[in-house]
Structures are given as structure tokens and as C-alpha cells.
Enzyme design. Sequence first.
Site, PDB file in Angstrom:
ATOM      1  N   GLU A  12     -16.444   7.228   4.504  1.00 34.21           N
ATOM      2  CA  GLU A  12     -14.590   6.811   5.757  1.00 34.21           C
ATOM      3  C   GLU A  12     -15.437   7.339   6.589  1.00 34.21           C
ATOM      4  OE1 GLU A  12     -11.081   6.645   5.083  1.00 34.21           O
ATOM      5  OE2 GLU A  12     -11.110   5.508   3.096  1.00 34.21           O
TER       6      GLU A  12
ATOM      7  N   LYS B 283      -2.834   6.659   1.875  1.00 37.33           N
ATOM      8  CA  LYS B 283      -2.464   7.340   3.090  1.00 37.33           C
ATOM      9  C   LYS B 283      -1.609   8.204   2.794  1.00 37.33           C
ATOM     10  CE  LYS B 283      -2.440   4.951   7.014  1.00 37.33           C
ATOM     11  NZ  LYS B 283      -4.264   4.962   7.780  1.00 37.33           N
TER      12      LYS B 283
ATOM     13  N   ARG C 193       1.115  -0.710   0.023  1.00 40.39           N
ATOM     14  CA  ARG C 193      -0.446   0.147  -0.094  1.00 40.39           C
ATOM     15  C   ARG C 193       0.886   1.053  -0.061  1.00 40.39           C
ATOM     16  NH1 ARG C 193      -4.875   0.553   4.410  1.00 40.39           N
ATOM     17  NH2 ARG C 193      -2.839   0.798   5.124  1.00 40.39           N
TER      18      ARG C 193
END
Length: 422
Positions: free
Chosen positions: A279, A243, A141
Site C-alpha cells: 500500500e 483499520k 469493515r
Amino acid sequence: SSGGFTSCHHPWHLTDSPFVTFSWLQIQTRGYSMPTLHHKDHTAVGCQASVATKYMETDDIVDLDWENLGFGLVDTDFMYMAKCGPDGNFSNGEILPFGPIALSPSAGVLNYGQGLFEGLKAYRKTDGYILLFRPEENAVRMKNGSDRMCMPAPSVEQFVDAVKQTVLANKRWVPPTGKGSLYIRPLLIGSGAILGLAPAPEYTFLIYVSPVGNYFKEGLAPINLIIEDNFHRAAPGGTGGVKTIGNYASVLKAQRTAKEKGYSDVLYLDAVHNKYLEEVSSCNIFVVKGNAISTPAIEGTILPGITRKSIIEVAESKGYKVEERHVSVDELLDADEVFCTGTAVVVSPVGSITYKGKSSSAFQGRVRWQPRSRRGLTAAIHLADKPPDGPHRGSDGLDCATELSIASPILARQISRTLLWQ
């Protein structure tokens, strides 16, 4: 294999849990697989990473108030650091005493927010060994996110090995079994000095750790969310799917306002229609209705959570119909159950949702949460290459393994006895 770790291509087994006792079971083909995230440079590394040096001469656990740990920073002993110059290659890295780092005032991360971070956990087992939760997934990721942010990233192998080194150097800070976990924070930042808007000329890969307890003050009790329909976390074409550090600063205002009003956190809606779930500030959300579980689809605005992915795999293996799609507010309010997933929150049940000044807790009444039964509803699943007495355990007391804690009452009842992995 190398350094005492065996390849993850070997059969996986269940191991003991602090909550539910599992017997050792040979993996059967009726189980399900755990595919990794894909990246153009990624190859399956499994548990094959070099063993890190032992930095602590003692196995004694630090004397802390483990019962009241909470989710806050505790300064530990060591951190990891590696540098990358214009050639795009990271140095071997080293373990350093935990403490401040030096940055130029014109560092790319300080001026233009060129930075990524990851989060994962290590747990102490009853036999003293330490488990990591799918570190290779975090490595991939980070590589995917680095492409979006024009940054070089450490290889999957270097990432996993760096995590192991950092955990082993701080292993006395891993909480006792059932008392919490060691939160691991890898950072990738543009540390090089830059004035014009451009990628930084130098990058730093850092890892530090901190022992933590529950993320929400409610612990395993249901949390209370408020839906934000004014501010948005991300928009199509932005960086919501990686992220990057900037994703989180933008939620602070709404989150602070919500907590001042007594809510646990904020649930955000999509920036286009303002009616579909995205989210919570730091975690993914799931909606359960009958035998169907729905969660917002990964379309560039939602972070591909590793716990989210694990829950999907577990649910599908137990016969649930899992849908990754647009989920409306109306569906949320009509759900049988709602829960959030993430590295920090693990799996947190939702007790109430407030939307446009009205609170809905109908789904809370459909699933009874009795204080005496919460621990019984929590199924902790440990996976490792070999049983505790196997010949291929890591000589340094660290297993390349996975733990997934299920605090969702519906899923937990289904999973709390046996789970077979392929």
C-alpha cells in the site's frame, strides 16, 4: 423503508454530476452488482436507517474559502458519541457540541492502542441533497476490525444512522457542489481504564466531521511516490488488514522523510520478500497494463479499501481483466498507468515512481495529462434510489447513495458517459 428512505433493493439510477452530465437511465441486467462485505452478524441494510433529527435551522452554507480548502481539520458544530459497557451493548448515542472528550490516563486506547477508525465522505449535489459514499461498507469493515481488536462494535444500522445524524447536524459545513466534500471520521476506542494488558472495560463510539478539499497538494495532477524498502507498514499475522490506529503511526517517519524530499507519499513493499507492492501510506494502489488491471491481493496485510472495491467493480463491468495478486516492483515500473485509491485521495494518478534512487516516469508519458483536460477526464458517478423529483427522497435532504469519482484517465474515458448498475 423508514423515515423517508427507501430500500436499496429498489432500482438505482444515475444522477447529475458536477463534471459530466448524465441522463437518467433505468437499471439494466447487463450492469453489475455491488456486493457488500461479509460478516457473520451482517445483514443487508441498504438505505434502511432511521432519519436523524434536524439540528440546524438554516440551510445556509458556512462562509469558507472553498477554493483553497485543502485536507486539514476545520472545527465544525457537532459530533456524535455512544458508550458501551461490559455487556457489549452500545447506548443510543447523542449529538454533542464538537470539542474535547474526557479520558482516563489508563484508558485502553492510550496505553495499548486499542482503537479503530473509519473514513467516508458526504457530497452536496446540485439540487441541495447530500450523498453518502457506501456507509454500510464502513460499518461492516469496523465490525470486522473490532473482532481482531477484541472490541464490541455498533451494529451496521446504528453506524449508518449515527453517520446520518452527524452529517445532518453539520450539514452547513458540506462544501458547495464541486468544491470538496465533508470528511466523516468514525472512531471506536477502548475508553475504559485498564492497567494490565487486556481489553478495556468500556468503549466509546465517536464521529466527527470536517470539510476537506484534495488530499494531495497536486490536486488532480499526477503524484510522485517513492518506494520504501527499509521500513514496512505491516507483516503477515499482524493488523495490516484492519483499520486500527497503530497501522498509521508506523508510517509517519518514512512519510515525513519522503515529503521533505519533495515526494507526495510512500509506497511500501511486503515484509517477507521485500519486492511485492502493498500500500501507499493511506491508500491502495493499482497497476494498468494493456487491458489488465492488477492490485495487491487482500491477504491480511492490506486494508480492504472501499474505493478499491468500487474501482474493481467498475473496471470489471467495463471489460477490464482485474487481477488481485502479488504485483512486483518490476511490473509497476513497466506499467502503462498507475493510480491510487482511497476515501481521502479518491482516485489519484501516479506520475513518477522512485526506487533505489532511480525515478521512472515512463508510464506518465503514455497517458497525457493536459491541464485543460483533467476536469474532462474526471467522471463523477452518483447513484440514488430515485431521481431528484422522485417521491421517496429523504425529507431531511440526505440521500443514502453512492458517489465515486474517477480521476484515472484510462478508466475515465471508458466510464465518462454511461454506467448501468444492476
